[in-house]
Design a protein around this motif. Structure first.
Motif, short mmCIF file in Angstrom:
data_model
loop_
_atom_site.label_atom_id
_atom_site.label_comp_id
_atom_site.label_asym_id
_atom_site.label_seq_id
_atom_site.Cartn_x
_atom_site.Cartn_y
_atom_site.Cartn_z
N LEU A 10 0.83 -1.21 0.00
CA LEU A 10 0.00 0.00 0.00
C LEU A 10 0.87 1.25 0.00
N ILE A 13 1.07 3.28 -3.22
CA ILE A 13 -0.15 4.06 -3.46
C ILE A 13 -0.14 5.29 -2.56
N LYS A 14 0.29 5.07 -1.34
CA LYS A 14 0.32 6.16 -0.36
C LYS A 14 1.20 7.31 -0.87
N VAL A 17 -0.52 9.13 -3.73
CA VAL A 17 -1.60 10.00 -3.27
C VAL A 17 -1.02 11.26 -2.62
N GLN A 18 0.03 11.07 -1.85
CA GLN A 18 0.62 12.21 -1.16
C GLN A 18 1.13 13.28 -2.13
N GLN B 152 -1.29 1.88 8.14
CA GLN B 152 -0.37 1.91 6.99
C GLN B 152 -0.39 3.26 6.28
N LEU B 153 -1.59 3.83 6.17
CA LEU B 153 -1.77 5.04 5.37
C LEU B 153 -1.26 6.29 6.07
N VAL B 156 -2.51 9.94 5.03
CA VAL B 156 -3.26 9.84 3.77
C VAL B 156 -4.65 9.28 4.06
N THR B 160 -9.73 7.96 -0.66
CA THR B 160 -9.23 8.51 -1.91
C THR B 160 -9.43 7.43 -2.98
N GLU B 162 -7.65 6.33 -5.39
CA GLU B 162 -6.52 5.43 -5.61
C GLU B 162 -6.49 4.32 -4.56
N VAL B 163 -6.64 4.72 -3.31
CA VAL B 163 -6.63 3.75 -2.20
C VAL B 163 -7.82 2.79 -2.35
N TYR B 166 -7.12 0.22 -5.04
CA TYR B 166 -6.11 -0.75 -4.62
C TYR B 166 -6.68 -1.77 -3.64
N LEU B 167 -7.40 -1.26 -2.64
CA LEU B 167 -7.95 -2.16 -1.61
C LEU B 167 -8.99 -3.11 -2.19
#
Ligand SMILES: Nc1ncnc2c1ncn2[C@@H]1O[C@H](COP(=O)(O)OP(=O)(O)O)[C@@H](O)[C@H]1O
Ligand SMILES: [Mg+2]
Lengths: 131, 182
Positions: A10, A13-14, A17-18, B152-153, B156, B160, B162-163, B166-167
């Motif tokens: 993940l 992706i993080k 996004v950031q 984990q994020l 963030v 969103t 994108e997340v 992915y999930l």
């Protein structure tokens, strides 16, 4: 075989996004963004509210339109599901009925991007749609 | 509802409306025992005995926006039409648990459908809540937990696109890994 996606990955992706978030000017000021509420009660779900909501999330992202898409409960318009409430910055909320993907596209192209009204607006005689 | 996943989405809305902070979705996808069991558990306001009885009656709702409540009674009807069972357990101030048990290979059992999409819709639309989704088969178990995801994020937000994408994929792939059945 490709590795199964896991939480450990993940991180990529993080980071993505950031870096994107820095470009989104208004993310800290929701009142400056387009706000969409999708009615997600039984009638809405049975009529496809999930697909409508997914479509709007993806389409706003795709077109880089700064928008907040959330769900709400029953708006009381079972006959017109899926229904969505759209609030443009500085404007009164407008409720649209029978919003399938096609209608959702029309709402984005015509109302959200140009501010022009389209067919399917439900006259509102309520103050707020939260139950 | 054509898919069990849509019932789950709907029943979870009751939990959200009952101010739950944690909603758990459990699927026991058990071919050996020919059982397909779904539970939705929340820590919301709960119901007293009288309300539980009324809640599974289609003519009861605590809403003011319309006259009938449909979600629970539809789910119950669906389960019973397939010779399955339906049960609501709840306690005021503690929370609720709704369980529908289906015969796995019953011809009329609705398919599970897009459960990954449903879980991520709930997560995206309710970023402040936590969700746990457990799916067990005779080959293994997969557990998705937003608490871990959020850890984990970091800063963030979980809501969103994108997340979410992915999930959703992550859940789909893991369900394939444990050989989940639709
Ligand atoms: N998880 C829950 N926690 C507390 N109350 C609930 C829960 N699920 C259902 N109820 C109560 O039962 C009623 C009927 O639920 P449901 O059949 O889904 O219809 P509706 O959501 O349209 O009212 C709800 O209005 C609510 O008062
Ligand atoms: Mg309901």
């Amino acid at each position: 075989m490709a590795k199964v996606k896991s939480l450990a990955d993940l991180k990529k992706i993080k980071d993505e996004v950031q870096s994107k978030m820095k470009l989104r000017e208004n993310s800290e000021q929701p009142e400056k963004m387009v706000q969409v509420k999708v009615a997600m009660a039984t009638c809405g779900i049975a009529s496809g509210a999930k697909e409508t909501m997914n479509y709007m999330i993806e389409e706003f992202d795709h077109q880089s339109i700064e928008a907040v898409v959330t769900q709400t409960g029953c708006m009381g318009y079972c006959y017109a599901e899926p229904t969505i409430e759209v609030t443009l910055p500085g404007k009164e909320p407008v409720v649209f009925g029978h919003v399938d993907k096609k209608k959702a596209q029309e709402v984005i192209e015509t109302y959200v991007k140009k501010g022009e009204l389209i067919d399917g607006v439900i006259p509102v005689n309520y103050k707020t749609i939260d139950e | 509802m054509k898919e069990l996943a849509l019932h789950i989405l709907d029943i979870a809305q009751n939990s959200i409306r009952a101010n739950a902070t944690l909603v758990e979705i459990e699927i026991e996808d058990n071919l050996n025992d020919n059982r397909y069991q779904i539970s939705i558990i929340d820590d919301g306001t709960g119901m007293d005995e009288d309300t539980i009885q009324k809640a599974i009656d289609p003519f009861y709702t605590s809403r003011t926006t319309r006259k009938v409540g449909l979600g629970l009674s539809m789910f119950k009807q669906n389960a019973e039409m397939c010779d399955g069972t339906f049960d609501v357990k709840s306690k005021l101030g503690e929370g609720s648990k709704v369980t529908a048990t289906f015969i796995h290979n019953h011809l009329d059992r609705p398919v599970l459908g897009d459960i990954a999409g449903v879980v991520l819709m709930l997560v995206y639309a309710n970023p402040e809540l936590d969700f746990i989704y457990r799916h067990s088969t005779n080959n293994g178990e997969y557990i998705f937990n937003t608490w871990e995801v959020k850890e984990q994020l970091g800063e963030v937000p979980i809501n969103t696109p994108e997340v979410k994408r992915y999930l959703e994929e992550m859940i789909r792939e893991n369900l394939v890994e444990i050989g989940s059945n639709n």
